[in-house]
Design an enzyme around this catalytic site. Structure first.
Site, short mmCIF file in Angstrom:
data_model
loop_
_atom_site.label_atom_id
_atom_site.label_comp_id
_atom_site.label_asym_id
_atom_site.label_seq_id
_atom_site.Cartn_x
_atom_site.Cartn_y
_atom_site.Cartn_z
N ASP A 182 -6.15 4.54 2.04
CA ASP A 182 -5.60 4.39 3.38
C ASP A 182 -6.10 5.51 4.31
O ASP A 182 -5.81 5.50 5.51
CB ASP A 182 -4.08 4.29 3.37
CG ASP A 182 -3.38 5.47 2.73
OD1 ASP A 182 -4.06 6.46 2.38
OD2 ASP A 182 -2.14 5.40 2.55
N SER A 183 -6.89 6.43 3.75
CA SER A 183 -7.63 7.39 4.57
C SER A 183 -8.50 6.70 5.60
O SER A 183 -8.90 7.31 6.60
CB SER A 183 -8.52 8.27 3.67
OG SER A 183 -9.28 7.46 2.78
N ASP A 212 -5.33 1.39 -2.19
CA ASP A 212 -4.06 1.96 -1.78
C ASP A 212 -3.08 0.90 -1.29
O ASP A 212 -3.46 0.00 -0.51
CB ASP A 212 -4.27 2.96 -0.64
CG ASP A 212 -4.45 4.38 -1.12
OD1 ASP A 212 -4.04 4.70 -2.25
OD2 ASP A 212 -5.03 5.19 -0.36
N LYS A 254 -2.77 1.78 -5.98
CA LYS A 254 -2.29 3.17 -5.98
C LYS A 254 -1.12 3.29 -5.02
O LYS A 254 -1.16 2.77 -3.91
CB LYS A 254 -3.41 4.13 -5.58
CG LYS A 254 -2.96 5.61 -5.62
CD LYS A 254 -4.13 6.56 -5.45
CE LYS A 254 -4.63 6.65 -4.03
NZ LYS A 254 -3.63 7.25 -3.10
N GLU A 258 2.15 6.15 -3.65
CA GLU A 258 2.53 7.55 -3.52
C GLU A 258 4.03 7.73 -3.77
O GLU A 258 4.85 7.02 -3.18
CB GLU A 258 2.22 8.07 -2.11
CG GLU A 258 0.76 8.01 -1.74
CD GLU A 258 0.49 8.53 -0.33
OE1 GLU A 258 -0.66 8.42 0.13
OE2 GLU A 258 1.44 9.04 0.33
N GLU A 303 -2.93 15.73 -5.67
CA GLU A 303 -3.54 16.24 -4.45
C GLU A 303 -2.90 17.54 -3.98
O GLU A 303 -1.68 17.64 -3.85
CB GLU A 303 -3.45 15.19 -3.33
CG GLU A 303 -4.11 15.63 -2.03
CD GLU A 303 -4.25 14.52 -1.01
OE1 GLU A 303 -4.72 14.82 0.11
OE2 GLU A 303 -3.89 13.36 -1.32
#
Length: 264
Positions: free
Chosen positions: A45-46, A84, A112, A114, A181
């Site tokens: 999602d960067s 993501d 993925k 978070e 991270e």
């Protein structure tokens, strides 16, 4: 080319073989990365920041990720492809299932997400439904407004213990990879040693099983603030393909990330 799988990465962890991974958002770069030896790709999602020009990852939608996942899959058919789940796309069970299904149909091998142990039931439900999951701990960009910015995580002992407990809980729930991270090297080593699954670091030192970079950071084309852990491999080589090969080589031999790219 034989497909890279989670079993491949587990075998590499057992052998002590480090591996490089990178974000990809389109067909051409995905093919280039695969050609030069990167077998694990992430549609992150960067893309909200480096592709779309937002100031965070929060505006990214599942459809955005799915579109780029389709493109990357066509470029790297044998890669292990992570995608993501973006902000608020896994807040309820049904929403989680729908989001994950859309990304898996687009070509992802794994989604993925978070967050810590509070996601254990979500992870369990996804894996029961044949969706492999990669966890993400430490600095989780979707929580930027909770953290008050992009800050190092796990520096004090209580936070470190909490993060380690989260990692163990997520592994027990069924995650098959973990991205770690922006944490101190000592904590990254504790987590990597404690888990049987592969751990991929970004800003976590060279003690993790693998490394990942946002491709724009690896080529020095990120505007504004440059993360401490970033290295411009293109500046050292003058050629994109050579830069990718150097990144892979330095990860494999442990010279990247060096001390200046790490947090103590």
């Amino acid at each position: 080319m034989k497909p890279t799988t989670v079993s491949t990465l587990r075998q590499w962890k057992q052998q002590g073989r480090k591996f490089a991974s990178i974000t990809a958002y389109d067909f051409s770069f995905a093919r280039l990365f695969a050609d030069e030896g990167i077998q694990v790709l992430l549609v992150g999602d960067s893309l909200g920041m480096v592709v779309q020009g937002h100031d965070s990852t929060l505006p990214v939608t599942v459809s955005d990720i799915a579109y780029h996942t389709e493109s990357v899959r066509r470029g790297a058919p044998a890669a292990l492809l992570l995608a993501d789940l973006p902000f608020m796309s896994y807040s309820t069970p049904q929403q989680t299932f729908d989001s994950a299904a859309q990304l898996m149909r687009a070509g992802a091998n794994m989604v993925k997400l978070e967050g810590g142990k509070w996601l254990a039931e979500t992870v369990k439900q996804l894996t029961e439904r044949a969706v492999p999951v990669c966890g993400h701990l430490g600095l989780t960009p979707q929580s930027v407004n909770i953290f008050g910015g992009y800050k190092i995580q796990g520096r004090d002992e209580a936070d470190a213990e909490r993060l380690l407990a989260d990692a163990l809980a997520l592994e027990a729930a069924g995650i098959q990879l973990l991205v770690l991270e922006c944490v101190p090297v000592s904590l990254a080593k504790r987590v990597t040693d404690a888990l049987s699954i592969p751990v991929i670091g970004i800003g976590a030192g060279n003690v993790t099983d693998g490394q990942i970079l946002v491709m724009h950071d690896a080529f020095g084309i990120t505007g504004g603030h440059i993360p401490k852990f970033a290295k411009n491999f293109l500046a050292e080589t003058g050629d994109i393909r050579a830069a990718v090969r150097q990144y892979v080589a330095e990860v494999e031999n442990g010279s990247y990330p060096a001390e200046q790219h790490s947090f103590q």
